[in-house]
Design a protein around this motif. Structure first.
Motif, PDB file in Angstrom:
ATOM      1  N   UNK A   3     -40.060  -9.841 -17.617  1.00 16.52           N
ATOM      2  CA  UNK A   3     -39.279  -9.916 -16.573  1.00 16.52           C
ATOM      3  C   UNK A   3     -38.756  -8.647 -16.014  1.00 16.52           C
ATOM      4  N   UNK A   4     -38.524  -7.576 -16.813  1.00 14.30           N
ATOM      5  CA  UNK A   4     -38.063  -6.367 -16.526  1.00 14.30           C
ATOM      6  C   UNK A   4     -39.216  -5.743 -15.699  1.00 14.30           C
ATOM      7  N   UNK A   5     -40.505  -5.817 -16.010  1.00 18.91           N
ATOM      8  CA  UNK A   5     -41.522  -5.189 -15.255  1.00 18.91           C
ATOM      9  C   UNK A   5     -41.722  -6.030 -13.859  1.00 18.91           C
ATOM     10  N   UNK A   6     -41.606  -7.148 -13.804  1.00 20.16           N
ATOM     11  CA  UNK A   6     -41.533  -7.829 -12.578  1.00 20.16           C
ATOM     12  C   UNK A   6     -40.413  -7.479 -11.563  1.00 20.16           C
ATOM     13  N   UNK A   7     -39.276  -7.070 -12.209  1.00 21.31           N
ATOM     14  CA  UNK A   7     -38.025  -6.747 -11.487  1.00 21.31           C
ATOM     15  C   UNK A   7     -38.180  -5.407 -10.824  1.00 21.31           C
ATOM     16  N   UNK A   8     -38.917  -4.477 -11.535  1.00 21.09           N
ATOM     17  CA  UNK A   8     -39.047  -3.208 -11.120  1.00 21.09           C
ATOM     18  C   UNK A   8     -39.905  -3.352 -10.026  1.00 21.09           C
ATOM     19  N   UNK A   9     -41.049  -4.029 -10.242  1.00 13.67           N
ATOM     20  CA  UNK A   9     -42.050  -4.089  -9.258  1.00 13.67           C
ATOM     21  C   UNK A   9     -41.614  -4.692  -7.695  1.00 13.67           C
ATOM     22  N   UNK A  10     -40.687  -5.617  -8.134  1.00  8.60           N
ATOM     23  CA  UNK A  10     -39.841  -6.373  -6.853  1.00  8.60           C
ATOM     24  C   UNK A  10     -38.985  -5.320  -6.074  1.00  8.60           C
ATOM     25  N   UNK A  11     -38.318  -4.408  -6.991  1.00  6.75           N
ATOM     26  CA  UNK A  11     -37.527  -3.392  -6.328  1.00  6.75           C
ATOM     27  C   UNK A  11     -38.284  -2.434  -5.557  1.00  6.75           C
ATOM     28  N   UNK A  12     -39.592  -1.963  -6.134  1.00 11.65           N
ATOM     29  CA  UNK A  12     -40.155  -0.992  -5.499  1.00 11.65           C
ATOM     30  C   UNK A  12     -40.887  -1.718  -4.294  1.00 11.65           C
ATOM     31  N   UNK A 187     -51.736  -6.903   2.037  1.00  9.03           N
ATOM     32  CA  UNK A 187     -51.100  -7.392   0.733  1.00  9.03           C
ATOM     33  C   UNK A 187     -50.668  -5.882   0.080  1.00  9.03           C
ATOM     34  N   UNK A 188     -49.356  -6.211  -0.389  1.00  7.12           N
ATOM     35  CA  UNK A 188     -48.691  -4.898  -0.954  1.00  7.12           C
ATOM     36  C   UNK A 188     -48.705  -4.928  -2.184  1.00  7.12           C
ATOM     37  N   UNK A 189     -48.795  -3.596  -2.886  1.00  4.23           N
ATOM     38  CA  UNK A 189     -48.660  -3.234  -4.478  1.00  4.23           C
ATOM     39  C   UNK A 189     -48.032  -1.886  -4.408  1.00  4.23           C
ATOM     40  N   UNK A 190     -46.819  -1.860  -5.008  1.00  2.00           N
ATOM     41  CA  UNK A 190     -45.975  -0.888  -5.017  1.00  2.00           C
ATOM     42  C   UNK A 190     -45.862  -0.174  -3.606  1.00  2.00           C
ATOM     43  N   UNK A 191     -46.391   1.149  -3.502  1.00  2.00           N
ATOM     44  CA  UNK A 191     -46.317   1.814  -2.402  1.00  2.00           C
ATOM     45  C   UNK A 191     -47.976   1.886  -1.614  1.00  2.00           C
ATOM     46  N   UNK A 192     -48.667   0.815  -2.133  1.00  2.85           N
ATOM     47  CA  UNK A 192     -50.135   0.681  -1.622  1.00  2.85           C
ATOM     48  C   UNK A 192     -50.054  -0.723  -0.585  1.00  2.85           C
ATOM     49  N   UNK A 206     -53.793   1.973   2.510  1.00  2.00           N
ATOM     50  CA  UNK A 206     -52.855   3.073   2.958  1.00  2.00           C
ATOM     51  C   UNK A 206     -51.555   3.248   2.022  1.00  2.00           C
ATOM     52  N   UNK A 207     -51.514   4.542   1.586  1.00  2.00           N
ATOM     53  CA  UNK A 207     -50.658   4.867   0.446  1.00  2.00           C
ATOM     54  C   UNK A 207     -49.266   5.522   1.242  1.00  2.00           C
ATOM     55  N   UNK A 208     -48.235   4.831   1.026  1.00  2.00           N
ATOM     56  CA  UNK A 208     -46.785   5.373   1.879  1.00  2.00           C
ATOM     57  C   UNK A 208     -46.023   6.355   1.039  1.00  2.00           C
ATOM     58  N   UNK A 209     -45.335   7.168   1.612  1.00  2.00           N
ATOM     59  CA  UNK A 209     -44.167   7.731   1.176  1.00  2.00           C
ATOM     60  C   UNK A 209     -42.955   7.088   1.328  1.00  2.00           C
TER      61      UNK A 209
END
Length: 290
Positions: A3-12, A187-192, A206-209
């Motif tokens: 749950x913590x991992x999913x929460x962090x990914x969602x936040x990012x 599709x988004x995954x973290x900053x990609x 694409x990698x985003x800042x």
């Protein structure tokens, strides 16, 4: 823990989307590169106003017919030109040690010189590079300084900022869409962000800042793009980018060996990998040098 991992990914992911909103309007395109449909507008009238064809407008906006509506935003296919930079270069040595000796002498005189290479017809040449400038006048001053310190053949080389289809590091997501067109899905995954155009593979990654939404990495896969103005053969690559700084062999799929052209300029690096036939481009990878 999951749950913590999913929460962090969602936040990012939320942070990423927030960053994108800083530079893209609700349609995903930069404001200056789009037009809002007004009463009386038709695809034909808009195309005439912006020196385009109806077909181009339809392709860039994924329209299947000529119907448009008031308030609709249409992207305009504005081509971005990479920025020109001026590099001061001198010498052309077949032996690396000879170039390094000259660089050592220049550094003693306070000149920040570095070693650069070019591979021409499979032979590596070593050269001295003494700065990259956005203004030609500054490059002229540096050239004279090199000549004064014994590098009589110093000259100014004009280069484009390393790019893929006009998109360079620091570009915006809106410029990516302008150059490569609107994808079928993303599709988004973290900053990609992966952009899909043809088939099951991502045509663009694409990698985003996350702070300002600018691009710090870009990968393009011609097989899944079908883009006419992207160089896809070795001779086209050389015509577009010139001779590479490095050439190397790497292992690729099915235990095969693939070749790479590596371009390095102004602390950026573009890797272009060719298929087993040694001619067809597999992918482009643009990033900061390590």
């Amino acid at each position: 823990m999951r749950k913590i991992k999913r929460f962090i990914q969602l936040g990012l992911s939320i942070i990423l989307m927030g960053a994108l909103l800083l530079f893209a309007n609700e349609s995903g395109y930069a404001d200056e590169a789009s037009v809002t449909v007004k009463k009386g507008d038709t695809l034909y009238s808009i195309s005439q106003k912006y020196n385009l064809t109806v077909r181009e407008l339809k392709e860039y906006n994924s329209l299947t017919n000529n119907t448009i509506y008031i308030g609709q935003k249409l992207v305009l296919p504005v081509l971005y030109k990479p920025e020109q930079m001026y590099s001061v270069v001198g010498g052309s040595f077949s032996k690396k040690d000879n170039a390094k000796k000259q660089i050592g002498k220049l550094k003693k005189e306070g000149i920040d010189a570095t070693l650069t290479t070019k591979v021409i017809n499979d032979k590596t040449y070593y050269r001295i590079q003494a700065g990259v400038f956005s203004k030609k006048a500054n490059a002229e001053k540096q050239k004279k300084l090199l000549q004064k310190n014994g590098i009589k053949d110093a000259y100014i080389a004009t280069y484009n900022t390393l790019h893929i289809n006009g998109v360079h590091l620091g570009s915006t997501y809106g410029q990516v869409l302008q150059q490569f067109r609107k994808p079928m899905k993303t599709e988004d995954h973290l900053n990609i962000r992966s952009l899909y155009y043809v088939g099951d593979g991502a045509g663009i990654r694409v990698n985003f800042n996350m702070k300002d939404g600018s691009i710090f990495g870009l990968q393009a896969y011609p097989e899944y793009l079908k883009l006419r103005n992207l160089p896809i053969h070795k001779n086209q690559v050389i015509n577009e980018y010139g001779y590479p700084n490095k050439v190397q062999k790497v292992s690729c799929y099915e235990s095969a060996t693939c070749g790479q052209y590596i371009y390095q300029f102004n602390k950026n690096e573009l890797i272009i990998q060719f298929d087993r036939d040694g001619k067809t481009v597999q992918y482009f990878d643009l990033k900061k040098m390590h």
